[in-house]
Design a protein around this motif. Structure first.
Motif, short mmCIF file in Angstrom:
data_model
loop_
_atom_site.label_atom_id
_atom_site.label_comp_id
_atom_site.label_asym_id
_atom_site.label_seq_id
_atom_site.Cartn_x
_atom_site.Cartn_y
_atom_site.Cartn_z
N GLY A 2 42.72 27.14 37.70
CA GLY A 2 43.49 27.14 36.46
C GLY A 2 42.89 26.20 35.43
O GLY A 2 41.67 26.13 35.24
N ALA A 3 43.75 25.45 34.78
CA ALA A 3 43.30 24.54 33.72
C ALA A 3 42.38 23.45 34.26
O ALA A 3 41.56 22.89 33.51
N VAL A 61 33.72 26.47 39.64
CA VAL A 61 35.17 26.25 39.50
C VAL A 61 35.82 27.27 38.57
O VAL A 61 37.04 27.27 38.41
N GLY A 62 35.00 28.13 37.93
CA GLY A 62 35.56 29.20 37.12
C GLY A 62 35.99 28.79 35.72
O GLY A 62 36.97 29.32 35.18
N THR A 63 35.21 27.87 35.09
CA THR A 63 35.56 27.41 33.74
C THR A 63 35.63 28.58 32.75
O THR A 63 36.62 28.76 32.05
N GLY A 78 40.32 34.47 30.56
CA GLY A 78 41.64 34.95 30.97
C GLY A 78 42.73 34.62 29.98
O GLY A 78 43.60 35.45 29.69
N LEU A 79 42.67 33.42 29.42
CA LEU A 79 43.64 33.03 28.40
C LEU A 79 43.55 33.94 27.18
O LEU A 79 44.56 34.36 26.63
N VAL A 88 37.30 36.20 19.71
CA VAL A 88 36.03 36.20 20.45
C VAL A 88 35.18 35.00 20.04
O VAL A 88 34.59 34.31 20.89
N PHE A 89 35.11 34.73 18.74
CA PHE A 89 34.31 33.61 18.24
C PHE A 89 34.84 32.28 18.79
O PHE A 89 34.06 31.44 19.27
N LEU A 90 36.14 32.08 18.74
CA LEU A 90 36.73 30.82 19.22
C LEU A 90 36.51 30.64 20.71
O LEU A 90 36.16 29.54 21.17
#
Length: 635
Positions: free
Chosen positions: A5-6, A463-465, A471-472, A487-489
């Motif tokens: 997650g985070a 760790v899937g950063t 996903g967010l 997409v840019f952000l």
């Protein structure tokens, strides 16, 4: 892989924040890698330490990375020889007659960076090494040189019509288009995406504005004032990634311009020739290996040599009623890698066959794969395999091995410098050997940073950063016009926290195009702008992240303190990115034409730069943020 997650943001954020806070980059990067190792090891610190060193060793022994390390060491050796021969001082003295001011030196650095458009690594090496003696004599700070170097590396290579980047970019677009059943050409889409790469365009323009006008803001203003008023191109206590004078001592007084020009020219010419040679071979080898993989999955391996001979001779090959072998456990048993990797390779080869057969569309291809995994072969009534065609310049550069080419070029540079020194009898063999060793020694600190930057990428992947950030973004319900902004952000954040533009492209392109196309149902401005936003956002991190290899190499070859380079560059990068965000907001509001957006963006960029330099300069006692132009004294 465990879903953190985070917490998956921890490794890159720890590295970046510690580096900015402590200014101790090595410790910060190692801490980030170690945190990632501990996380994937079930929070066991001992196992996490073991994992950390496994990642480091994997990155050191990776063929591409090892080649980069060796050519950087050779570059250091070459620079050491050129410096000791007196070539650096000779060329600085000669150019001082033409480059008469700090403005001339800064603009020349920008121009050289734009001209070396074909590869970002080559750009940083040539611009940094060529301009460093010139900017030093003109009292341009090393921070400013590193900014110029960095701003004309990835941003320029990313939008160049012919470069080592374009093949990779086109491949990502084509693969996604094929999966969606889109018949639009990938080059057409790439070309139409360029005007929407707002960050890259305005980053290049902004450095020219700053270089020409000498109007600054942020930490760069202090760096330039220091250099101009005191002659100190580095701040007191700075830790430059290359410290030539302290490592190598005083240069020879017999040096000539040729001691600089000939080795650097050899580097450029051999590197270009190497890119051409490896590109031709790479394109041909890729054609052969792709077709061998296709024939293998069709059960035609025993005929592959004859078929490929026909293809290489210029003949198309038509195969009738061929079957794609279904996937079974036997394939995994024959493989020496894990099952996931075997299935991924199998699916890639199936896609190659379906591409050649013209079978497009995500739903149709998914159904075919489901059938193959259930044990049913898939029959193709007619499969036409196109003949080999000699590659053009774009295909050659796109298929080139730039690291190997630079290895050859840097070795030739060392040989050329040695030959010139031997002919001029400026040093004996022991002195030449010492100059080579000391030159390589200059690169060690930078190499350590580079290896840890690669390793932090391994930790972030583990760790899937990137997956967490993506996903967010996918969970947010958005309309077509808002897709490029989102997409840019997201691409900005991924590239900044992972330090890789190409990795960000690979993650974001299969998401951005389907999102824009799925909402609008057409290949129009929304799709083009989304493609542009992926590339622009990815380049943001490549341009200014402290853990980006290009940012590190810009610090290295400009002889700048790495954190000083990052902190002085970020305000300008954020300015260009902010203008890009405003333009994507306008796009979301309905302004789709780049013919309107680009002029508006240019006005916003100039206005923001002028306002910030006025405000910051007034706040710190430098009217307008305008640093005086230094005129180089003539001997």
């Amino acid at each position: 892989m465990t879903d953190f997650g985070a917490l998956s943001l921890l490794p890159p954020l720890v590295a970046i924040l510690l580096a900015m806070w402590t200014r101790r980059v090595l410790f910060a990067l190692f801490a980030g890698v170690w945190i990632g190792g501990v996380m994937v090891s079930g929070w066991n610190p001992v196992a996490g330490t073991v994992q950390t060193w496994e990642w480091i060793m994997e990155n050191v022994t990776d063929k591409w990375n090892a080649t980069v390390i060796v050519f950087n060491l050779l570059i250091g050796a070459g620079v050491g020889l050129i410096y000791k021969s007196g070539g650096v001082h000779a060329v600085a003295h000669a150019l001082s007659r033409r480059v008469k001011s700090s403005r001339d030196a800064s603009v020349l650095g920008w121009l050289l960076g734009v001209l070396v458009f074909f590869d970002d690594y080559t750009n940083t090496i040539i611009v940094g090494n060529t301009m460093r003696p010139i900017t030093d004599s003109a009292r341009v700070s090393r921070e400013m040189l590193a900014y110029i170097d960095d701003s004309t590396a990835a941003p320029v290579a990313g939008i160049a019509l012919v470069s080592t980047w374009i093949g990779y970019e086109l491949g990502l677009i084509k693969e996604t288009f094929v999966d969606l059943g889109i018949s639009t050409g990938e080059y057409y889409a790439w070309l139409h995406s360029v005007p929407y790469r707002f960050y890259s365009i305005f980053a290049i323009i902004l450095v020219l504005l700053v270089a020409y006008t000498h109007r600054h803001y942020g930490p760069m203003l202090h760096a330039e004032v220091r250099a101009r008023t005191t002659g100190k191109v580095l701040r007191d206590g700075a830790n430059p990634l290359i410290a030539t004078k302290s490592d190598l001592g005083d240069p020879s007084e017999k040096g000539t311009v040729w001691h600089f020009v000939i080795p650097i020219s050899l580097l450029i010419l051999v590197a270009l020739g190497g890119m051409w040679y490896t590109g031709i071979n790479g394109y041909r080898d890729s054609f052969v290996s792709d077709n061998q993989a296709m024939l293998g999955i069709l059960g035609l391996s025993n005929q592959s040599d004859a078929i490929i001979d026909r293809l290489m001779s210029g003949q198309d090959v038509v195969l009738k009623n061929v079957e794609i072998f279904p996937y079974d456990e036997g394939i995994e048993k024959l493989s020496y890698v894990d099952g996931d990797s075997t299935r991924e390779t199998y699916e890639d080869n199936v896609k190659k066959v379906l591409n050649a057969a013209g079978i497009l569309g995500e739903d149709r291809r998914k159904a075919i794969l489901e059938g193959l995994y259930s044990g049913k072969p898939y029959t193709i009534s007619e499969l036409r395999i196109g003949a080999y065609k000699p590659p053009g310049a774009m295909e050659i550069l796109s298929s080139s091995d730039s690291a190997t080419a630079l290895l050859w070029g840097s070795f030739t540079m060392v040989l050329g410098a040695l030959l010139l020194i031997a002919i001029g009898r400026q040093m004996d063999f022991s002195e030449m050997e010492l100059a080579i060793v000391q030159g390589m020694k200059q690169m060690m600190f930078a190499m350590a940073i580079l290896v840890l930057a690669w390793s932090i990428k391994s930790a972030a992947d583990a760790v899937g950063t990137a997956d967490y950030v993506v996903g967010l973004a996918k969970n947010v319900g958005i309309s077509g016009g808002v897709v490029p902004l989102i997409v840019f952000l997201v691409a900005m954040f991924i590239s900044f926290t992972t330090g890789t533009s190409w990795g960000t492209f690979a993650i974001m392109m299969p998401i951005a195009i389907p999102l824009a196309y799925g909402v609008t149902g057409r290949v129009g401005p929304e799709v083009f702008a989304s493609i542009g936003a992926v590339f622009a956002g990815g380049i943001f991190g490549d341009h200014c992240s402290p853990i980006s290899d290009t940012t590190i190499m810009s610090s290295m070859f400009s002889g700048s303190d790495h954190i000083d380079h990052v902190t002085t560059q970020i305000p300008y990068a954020v300015t260009a990115a902010s203008v890009g965000i405003v333009l994507y907001l306008l796009f979301a509001a309905g302004v789709r034409s780049w013919l309107i957006l680009l002029p508006v963006g240019l006005g916003l960029l100039v206005g923001a730069w002028y306002t910030l330099s006025e405000w910051y300069g007034r706040k710190h006692g430098v009217p307008g943020g305008k640093v005086p132009v230094h005129v180089v004294a003539e001997d």
